[in-house]
Design a protein around this motif. Structure first.
Motif, PDB file in Angstrom:
ATOM      1  N   GLN A 214       0.834  -1.213   0.000  1.00 55.25           N
ATOM      2  CA  GLN A 214       0.000   0.000   0.000  1.00 55.25           C
ATOM      3  C   GLN A 214       0.866   1.260   0.000  1.00 55.25           C
ATOM      4  N   ARG A 215       1.951   1.217   0.777  1.00 52.39           N
ATOM      5  CA  ARG A 215       2.836   2.398   0.814  1.00 52.39           C
ATOM      6  C   ARG A 215       3.496   2.616  -0.534  1.00 52.39           C
ATOM      7  N   SER A 216       3.902   1.534  -1.181  1.00 56.37           N
ATOM      8  CA  SER A 216       4.599   1.730  -2.455  1.00 56.37           C
ATOM      9  C   SER A 216       3.645   2.299  -3.512  1.00 56.37           C
ATOM     10  N   ILE A 217       2.369   1.945  -3.440  1.00 61.45           N
ATOM     11  CA  ILE A 217       1.401   2.529  -4.390  1.00 61.45           C
ATOM     12  C   ILE A 217       1.228   4.026  -4.074  1.00 61.45           C
ATOM     13  N   GLY A 218       1.073   4.340  -2.786  1.00 66.12           N
ATOM     14  CA  GLY A 218       0.840   5.719  -2.367  1.00 66.12           C
ATOM     15  C   GLY A 218       2.043   6.620  -2.561  1.00 66.12           C
ATOM     16  N   GLU A 219       3.220   6.020  -2.719  1.00 62.06           N
ATOM     17  CA  GLU A 219       4.419   6.825  -2.945  1.00 62.06           C
ATOM     18  C   GLU A 219       4.561   7.219  -4.412  1.00 62.06           C
ATOM     19  N   ARG A 220       3.798   6.538  -5.262  1.00 59.54           N
ATOM     20  CA  ARG A 220       3.933   6.805  -6.708  1.00 59.54           C
ATOM     21  C   ARG A 220       2.886   7.766  -7.248  1.00 59.54           C
ATOM     22  N   ALA A 221       1.727   7.820  -6.580  1.00 60.10           N
ATOM     23  CA  ALA A 221       0.630   8.606  -7.158  1.00 60.10           C
ATOM     24  C   ALA A 221      -0.211   9.237  -6.054  1.00 60.10           C
ATOM     25  N   SER A 222      -1.030  10.202  -6.423  1.00 60.99           N
ATOM     26  CA  SER A 222      -1.998  10.735  -5.471  1.00 60.99           C
ATOM     27  C   SER A 222      -3.107   9.701  -5.331  1.00 60.99           C
ATOM     28  N   VAL A 223      -3.469   9.399  -4.093  1.00 65.37           N
ATOM     29  CA  VAL A 223      -4.432   8.313  -3.872  1.00 65.37           C
ATOM     30  C   VAL A 223      -5.538   8.694  -2.905  1.00 65.37           C
ATOM     31  N   VAL A 224      -6.669   8.018  -3.084  1.00 62.37           N
ATOM     32  CA  VAL A 224      -7.689   7.961  -2.045  1.00 62.37           C
ATOM     33  C   VAL A 224      -7.648   6.507  -1.602  1.00 62.37           C
ATOM     34  N   MET A 225      -7.176   6.282  -0.383  1.00 63.66           N
ATOM     35  CA  MET A 225      -7.001   4.907   0.091  1.00 63.66           C
ATOM     36  C   MET A 225      -7.947   4.653   1.240  1.00 63.66           C
ATOM     37  N   GLU A 226      -8.686   3.554   1.161  1.00 64.02           N
ATOM     38  CA  GLU A 226      -9.635   3.264   2.241  1.00 64.02           C
ATOM     39  C   GLU A 226      -9.348   1.935   2.897  1.00 64.02           C
ATOM     40  N   GLY A 227      -9.618   1.883   4.220  1.00 58.04           N
ATOM     41  CA  GLY A 227      -9.379   0.638   4.952  1.00 58.04           C
ATOM     42  C   GLY A 227      -9.704   0.801   6.420  1.00 58.04           C
ATOM     43  N   ARG A 228      -8.817   0.250   7.272  1.00 59.36           N
ATOM     44  CA  ARG A 228      -9.034   0.325   8.714  1.00 59.36           C
ATOM     45  C   ARG A 228      -7.893   1.069   9.412  1.00 59.36           C
ATOM     46  N   ASP A 229      -6.707   1.031   8.796  1.00 59.56           N
ATOM     47  CA  ASP A 229      -5.497   1.551   9.461  1.00 59.56           C
ATOM     48  C   ASP A 229      -4.721   2.514   8.564  1.00 59.56           C
ATOM     49  N   ILE A 230      -5.386   3.128   7.610  1.00 61.83           N
ATOM     50  CA  ILE A 230      -4.653   3.968   6.649  1.00 61.83           C
ATOM     51  C   ILE A 230      -4.135   5.240   7.338  1.00 61.83           C
ATOM     52  N   GLY A 231      -5.010   5.910   8.089  1.00 60.43           N
ATOM     53  CA  GLY A 231      -4.593   7.144   8.758  1.00 60.43           C
ATOM     54  C   GLY A 231      -3.740   6.905   9.992  1.00 60.43           C
ATOM     55  N   THR A 232      -3.810   5.716  10.564  1.00 62.11           N
ATOM     56  CA  THR A 232      -3.058   5.430  11.791  1.00 62.11           C
ATOM     57  C   THR A 232      -1.693   4.808  11.507  1.00 62.11           C
ATOM     58  N   VAL A 233      -1.629   3.880  10.524  1.00 59.59           N
ATOM     59  CA  VAL A 233      -0.416   3.098  10.315  1.00 59.59           C
ATOM     60  C   VAL A 233       0.188   3.251   8.915  1.00 59.59           C
ATOM     61  N   VAL A 234      -0.643   3.098   7.893  1.00 57.30           N
ATOM     62  CA  VAL A 234      -0.094   3.057   6.526  1.00 57.30           C
ATOM     63  C   VAL A 234       0.452   4.434   6.133  1.00 57.30           C
ATOM     64  N   PHE A 235      -0.379   5.468   6.307  1.00 56.73           N
ATOM     65  CA  PHE A 235       0.056   6.836   6.006  1.00 56.73           C
ATOM     66  C   PHE A 235      -0.289   7.766   7.169  1.00 56.73           C
ATOM     67  N   PRO A 236       0.513   7.676   8.267  1.00 57.51           N
ATOM     68  CA  PRO A 236       0.215   8.549   9.412  1.00 57.51           C
ATOM     69  C   PRO A 236       0.364  10.031   9.068  1.00 57.51           C
ATOM     70  N   ASP A 237       1.076  10.323   7.947  1.00 54.76           N
ATOM     71  CA  ASP A 237       1.229  11.727   7.538  1.00 54.76           C
ATOM     72  C   ASP A 237       0.291  12.104   6.392  1.00 54.76           C
ATOM     73  N   ALA A 238      -0.756  11.331   6.179  1.00 55.34           N
ATOM     74  CA  ALA A 238      -1.694  11.614   5.077  1.00 55.34           C
ATOM     75  C   ALA A 238      -2.170  13.064   5.146  1.00 55.34           C
ATOM     76  N   ASP A 239      -2.389  13.661   3.974  1.00 53.33           N
ATOM     77  CA  ASP A 239      -2.812  15.066   3.918  1.00 53.33           C
ATOM     78  C   ASP A 239      -4.202  15.248   4.512  1.00 53.33           C
ATOM     79  N   VAL A 240      -5.066  14.246   4.272  1.00 54.09           N
ATOM     80  CA  VAL A 240      -6.444  14.308   4.766  1.00 54.09           C
ATOM     81  C   VAL A 240      -6.788  12.952   5.364  1.00 54.09           C
ATOM     82  N   LYS A 241      -7.381  12.982   6.560  1.00 55.54           N
ATOM     83  CA  LYS A 241      -7.818  11.731   7.190  1.00 55.54           C
ATOM     84  C   LYS A 241      -9.288  11.854   7.568  1.00 55.54           C
ATOM     85  N   ILE A 242     -10.061  10.896   7.114  1.00 52.61           N
ATOM     86  CA  ILE A 242     -11.485  10.898   7.430  1.00 52.61           C
ATOM     87  C   ILE A 242     -11.802   9.581   8.136  1.00 52.61           C
ATOM     88  N   PHE A 243     -12.544   9.655   9.221  1.00 52.29           N
ATOM     89  CA  PHE A 243     -13.067   8.432   9.827  1.00 52.29           C
ATOM     90  C   PHE A 243     -14.553   8.415   9.539  1.00 52.29           C
TER      91      PHE A 243
END
Ligand code: DC
Length: 227
Positions: free
Chosen positions: A113-142
């Protein structure tokens, strides 16, 4: 026009509307949509087919490492096979939640997931995206919704596919899955401290989309349009 790479993280429980909103948002912004649950589902499907016990940590980690998962717009391939429909069965839902407690499995998925997000602008959904995968995400929505509404939405989805399931059975399955996803030790479903909480219970899909888009604009482009 934003030139830099942007990550929008959407987390929440099953049936809150994450996939619908994330897909629409990605389309509006011209970003890549990544459904991380589909990745856990693909590994779970492979385990089911291979008769691998989903609680067998060692074998599951091996499968997660060996799985060739390709995400294409609206489709997912596992080892070259299109499994987009196959990963949506109740057995796979439950299996995905079971294998997702294994740290070694999560590590493989998070790397990908990180390698995909490092290549392009993404909207990534899941359970741990804002906490673990991309803790520095520009926008976090719960994104949340009350349990009866989440069950109702899932029921509509299932029935739209022509499948029959009792509401009580579905409610139990979702409750069990949410409990497992929220109480596991490694990267449980949780709202990041800097995430914006949005309860979609009483909102239409369009209303949620507008609310999320507004948050993204405020955070990323100071209120300006993307295009
Ligand atoms: O989003 P979904 O319902 O398709 O996800 C299926 C399961 O995968 C979910 O019950 C828990 C797991 N999962 C996870 O642990 N972490 C993610 N980022 C996404 C899904």
């Amino acid at each position: 026009m934003t030139q830099r790479r942007v990550v929008v993280a959407i987390d929440g429980p099953a049936g809150a509307g994450k996939s619908t909103i994330a897909r629409r948002l990605a389309e509006r912004l011209g970003f890549t949509y990544i459904d991380t649950g589909a990745m856990y589902r693909a590994v779970a499907l492979w385990a089911l087919r291979q008769n691998v016990d989903p609680t067998d940590m060692h074998r599951m980690e091996q499968l997660a490492l060996a799985a060739e998962i390709e995400l294409q717009p609206g489709r997912i391939r596992l080892n070259g096979e299109d499994v987009t429909e196959a990963i949506r069965s109740p057995e796979v839902s439950s299996g995905a939640s079971k294998i997702a407690v294994i740290a070694g499995v999560r590590r493989r998925m998070v790397d990908k997931q990180r390698s995909i997000g490092e290549r392009a602008s993404v909207v990534m959904e899941g359970r741990d995206i804002g906490t673990v995968v991309f803790p520095d995400a520009d926008v976090k929505i719960f994104l949340d919704a009350q349990p009866p509404e989440r069950v109702r939405r899932r029921l509509l989805e299932v029935r739209a596919k022509g499948e029959q399931v009792a509401e009580s059975t579905l409610a139990l399955e979702m409750e069990e899955r949410d409990r497992r996803d929220s109480t596991r030790r490694d990267a449980p479903l949780a709202q990041a401290p800097d995430a914006i909480y949005l309860d979609s219970t009483a909102l239409s899909i369009d209303e949620v989309e507008e609310a999320v888009l507004k948050i993204v604009r405020q955070r990323v482009t100071n209120g300006k349009e993307f295009h």
